[in-house]
Design a protein around this motif. Structure first.
Motif, mmCIF file in Angstrom:
data_model
loop_
_atom_site.group_PDB
_atom_site.id
_atom_site.type_symbol
_atom_site.label_atom_id
_atom_site.label_comp_id
_atom_site.label_asym_id
_atom_site.label_seq_id
_atom_site.Cartn_x
_atom_site.Cartn_y
_atom_site.Cartn_z
ATOM 1 N N UNK A 136 0.853 -1.178 0.000
ATOM 2 C CA UNK A 136 0.000 0.000 0.000
ATOM 3 C C UNK A 136 0.892 1.233 0.000
ATOM 4 N N UNK A 137 0.300 2.399 -0.294
ATOM 5 C CA UNK A 137 1.053 3.640 -0.227
ATOM 6 C C UNK A 137 2.148 3.723 -1.272
ATOM 7 N N UNK A 138 3.058 4.680 -1.079
ATOM 8 C CA UNK A 138 4.153 4.888 -2.033
ATOM 9 C C UNK A 138 5.481 4.313 -1.555
ATOM 10 N N UNK A 139 5.435 3.579 -0.452
ATOM 11 C CA UNK A 139 6.646 2.957 0.056
ATOM 12 C C UNK A 139 7.482 3.853 0.933
ATOM 13 N N UNK A 140 6.966 4.985 1.313
ATOM 14 C CA UNK A 140 7.732 5.916 2.150
ATOM 15 C C UNK A 140 7.498 5.691 3.639
ATOM 16 N N UNK A 141 6.472 4.887 3.994
ATOM 17 C CA UNK A 141 6.163 4.605 5.402
ATOM 18 C C UNK A 141 6.356 3.125 5.687
ATOM 19 N N UNK A 142 6.755 2.801 6.915
ATOM 20 C CA UNK A 142 6.974 1.400 7.291
ATOM 21 C C UNK A 142 5.718 0.571 7.107
ATOM 22 N N UNK A 143 4.559 1.150 7.394
ATOM 23 C CA UNK A 143 3.299 0.411 7.292
ATOM 24 C C UNK A 143 2.952 0.053 5.850
ATOM 25 N N UNK A 144 3.596 0.717 4.880
ATOM 26 C CA UNK A 144 3.349 0.374 3.472
ATOM 27 C C UNK A 144 3.827 -1.032 3.149
ATOM 28 N N UNK A 145 4.709 -1.571 3.973
ATOM 29 C CA UNK A 145 5.322 -2.880 3.715
ATOM 30 C C UNK A 145 4.799 -3.957 4.666
ATOM 31 N N UNK A 146 3.644 -3.749 5.267
ATOM 32 C CA UNK A 146 3.239 -4.611 6.392
ATOM 33 C C UNK A 146 3.079 -6.074 5.991
ATOM 34 N N UNK A 147 2.638 -6.360 4.756
ATOM 35 C CA UNK A 147 2.483 -7.761 4.352
ATOM 36 C C UNK A 147 3.841 -8.457 4.235
ATOM 37 N N UNK A 148 4.826 -7.771 3.691
ATOM 38 C CA UNK A 148 6.170 -8.367 3.614
ATOM 39 C C UNK A 148 6.767 -8.508 5.007
ATOM 40 N N UNK A 149 6.544 -7.529 5.872
ATOM 41 C CA UNK A 149 7.055 -7.613 7.245
ATOM 42 C C UNK A 149 6.427 -8.797 7.967
ATOM 43 N N UNK A 150 5.130 -9.041 7.683
ATOM 44 C CA UNK A 150 4.452 -10.172 8.289
ATOM 45 C C UNK A 150 5.035 -11.489 7.770
ATOM 46 N N UNK A 151 5.279 -11.574 6.470
ATOM 47 C CA UNK A 151 5.875 -12.782 5.903
ATOM 48 C C UNK A 151 7.224 -13.075 6.568
ATOM 49 N N UNK A 152 8.039 -12.039 6.720
ATOM 50 C CA UNK A 152 9.345 -12.236 7.356
ATOM 51 C C UNK A 152 9.183 -12.670 8.804
ATOM 52 N N UNK A 153 8.229 -12.088 9.506
ATOM 53 C CA UNK A 153 8.002 -12.454 10.904
ATOM 54 C C UNK A 153 7.586 -13.905 11.059
ATOM 55 N N UNK A 154 6.679 -14.374 10.207
ATOM 56 C CA UNK A 154 6.240 -15.766 10.268
ATOM 57 C C UNK A 154 7.369 -16.719 9.868
ATOM 58 N N UNK A 155 8.189 -16.296 8.896
ATOM 59 C CA UNK A 155 9.341 -17.092 8.473
ATOM 60 C C UNK A 155 10.333 -17.283 9.621
#
Length: 591
Positions: A130-149
């Motif tokens: 989501x967003x333009x990639x300038x905020x940490x929350x824009x990457x929340x799905x990838x951050x979640x994938x890394x967390x589960x990994x």
């Protein structure tokens, strides 16, 4: 969690270890990294699916796994690491647990590089959802994938309510190193990923900085899930300090990674060059990077996770811009690893284990140690040379330069030294090249290596069809070894330990072993020029006595012995000692 049990079925070619009569420790090995812990290659689950991971383990003990987010979370919150989850397909592939299980069986360490955005988000290459990639929350799905990994493969047990996987596996303690993406400084895709936006993502994936977990995203990032995990920054396409400098500029005084990581190919984007090349070689191209690192992050490890040379050349003459002949690729990869070790890299991952397409002239298509599936995963010369390097130097420790780019007429000589604590000795890797040459051209140089006193000295020369090379006697002048060096690195082994083998003494007695390899047992023929007291023994490849065939008996002329019935498959050393000296032959048993 053990998902499968993989039994190795191929014979491992082991380094000849000399018998040890005494060892004097002079350092803590925990403080140093041996060569096995340095050598790596890029691959993915195809190495398991197509059953060549076992072969690759002969060359490297580290792999960088291209871990496709698109494969392993093909639908939101459906993680296909287990062999249960089928959604959104009708099959459980990739079954990642099986891959990790085999790596464990083979003693392979894994760096997971999580990349490739899944289609259920969008087809953009930047991993924001989501967003333009300038905020940490824009990457929340990838951050979640890394967390589960990390929750799955890291060292910490995570409470079940936070696990989104079907099998709820956690704390498997298999993976320590996680790379967050691949080449964020790419310039060939549009849009580009601005460095300040990658810095935002890098901080967030490091430890959840700038974003908060919620009920839908209970685990975010790497070190927030496992503080002992190590975050390897995404390997950069440019082998310079620019992007690292910009990341730190936009990180509020933080250093949001644990390991620096670069990619580099010795090329001008038209041709491939030798790793020592005066313009396109590793040291000249990365001099600025190391100056910056030593000034800004002097204690941080640095890895190189892509380098290599393609081997395919079309009949039309077209080839990739990192092309080298098969033999040159073999030479370059060994020399590159030695140079990168000397430069200060902690690990080096060749690109790649197997060809992507062995008959494609595109970049990075034919850079493997083995060919592709259509070619039956045929081993290239580079495979045998890297296996030999692993077998000879694997348990040794880099110990500095003896000589480096030393001028010898039109050529230059390289010699690196390695500590061999197992045998209280030293090993050396040596080669030559023509100064200012673009590619290998057959250069040779006579050279004398000073080794001091040693009770056993011999040479190992890589061979294109042998995983442990050819063992060759050497000519000595006092404490110097006379050598003729070529562009193919060779190894000199000098042991201070009395081994009892003395296998390279000049002998008049003959020792013949046949057939070799032997399917069940072999005949051992001893031929003597006269009468002598004789001892004939068989040792394992690591120097353990297996059987005494003759002990201090007088023999004259010829005598035949038999060995092999009931022993395990493997490599054995047959030793014959008489008054004319000692001879040793290698025997392969294929029971």
């Amino acid at each position: 969690m053990k998902i499968s049990s993989i039994k190795k079925t191929t014979i491992k070619i082991l380094t000849l270890l000399l018998l040890i009569s005494s060892v004097t420790p002079v350092f803590s090995q925990d403080e140093r990294q041996n060569v096995s812990d340095f050598l790596g290659a890029n691959t993915n689950i195809a190495a398991h699916d197509n059953k060549y991971l076992d072969e690759i383990s002969n060359c490297v003990k580290w792999i960088r796994e291209y871990h496709s987010w698109a494969h392993y979370e093909a639908a939101n919150n459906y993680y296909k690491w287990d062999n249960i989850t089928k959604e959104p397909h009708t099959y459980t592939w990739p079954n990642h647990n099986n891959f990790m299980d085999e790596c464990t069986e083979l003693g392979i360490n894994v760096l997971i590089d999580a990349l490739n955005k899944p289609g259920w988000l969008d087809d953009d290459h930047i991993p924001n959802n989501t967003g333009d990639g300038s905020k940490a929350s824009d990457y929340i799905e990838k951050l979640e994938f890394m967390g589960q990994l990390v929750a799955r493969y890291g060292s910490k047990q995570i409470e079940e309510s936070k696990l989104e996987t079907a099998d709820k596996a956690t704390g498997l303690d298999i993976i320590k190193y996680y790379e967050d993406e691949n080449e964020p400084d790419y310039w060939w895709w549009s849009p580009e990923w601005p460095a300040e936006n990658y810095a935002t993502y890098c901080n967030a994936v490091h430890d959840g900085y700038g974003v908060q977990p919620d009920a839908s995203h209970p685990l975010l990032g790497i070190k927030s899930v496992d503080p002992d995990a190590q975050h390897v920054v995404a390997g950069t396409a440019g082998a310079d300090s620019l992007i690292f400098h910009e990341i730190l500029q936009h990180s509020n005084g933080r250093v949001p990674f644990d390991v620096l990581n670069v990619h580099m190919y010795c090329s001008d984007h038209t041709n491939g060059y030798s790793p020592e090349h005066e313009t396109y070689g590793f040291e000249v191209k990365m001099e600025g990077l190391f100056k910056w690192k030593n000034r800004v992050l002097p204690d941080m490890p640095i890895w190189i996770t892509e380098f290599g040379w393609d081997t395919y050349k079309a009949t039309s003459g077209s080839h990739s811009y990192i092309y080298a002949t098969f033999d040159a690729q073999a030479n370059y990869l060994v020399r590159a690893n030695l140079i990168l070790m000397k430069m200060g890299f902690e690990k080096a991952f060749m690109f790649m284990a197997a060809d992507v397409n062995s008959t494609n002239a595109g970049q990075y298509s034919s850079s493997g140690l083995i060919k592709d599936k259509n070619a039956g995963y045929e081993k290239k010369p580079s495979y045998f040379h890297l296996a030999t390097m692993q077998n000879v130097l694997g348990t040794s420790y880099y110990d500095g330069v003896v000589t480096y780019a030393q001028k010898a007429g039109n050529n230059e000589v390289y010699c690196l030294q390695f500590d061999d604590p197992d045998n209280n000795g030293k090993k050396y890797a040596l080669w030559t090249r023509q100064t200012n040459s673009n590619q290998d051209n057959g250069a040779t140089t006579d050279y004398q290596l000073e080794i001091g006193s040693a009770s056993a000295v011999y040479s190992i020369v890589p061979s294109n069809l042998d995983e442990d090379g050819d063992t060759v006697s050497v000519t000595m002048e006092g404490t110097k070894v006379n050598l003729t060096l070529s562009e193919r690195p060779i190894y000199i082994v000098a042991s201070e330990i009395e081994t009892g083998f003395d296998q390279f003494n000049s002998v008049k007695a003959d020792l013949v072993v046949y057939p070799n390899p032997a399917q069940t047992s072999a005949q051992i023929l001893v031929k003597l020029p006269g009468r002598s007291e004789v001892s004939v023994s068989v040792f394992s490849s690591d120097g353990q006595l297996i059987q005494v065939l003759e002990q201090n008996a007088f023999v004259e002329g010829e005598k035949v012995y038999r060995f092999g019935d009931g022993v395990k498959s493997g490599i054995y050393l047959v030793r014959c000692h008489s008054k004319w000296g000692t001879n040793v032959k290698r025997l392969v048993i294929l029971n």
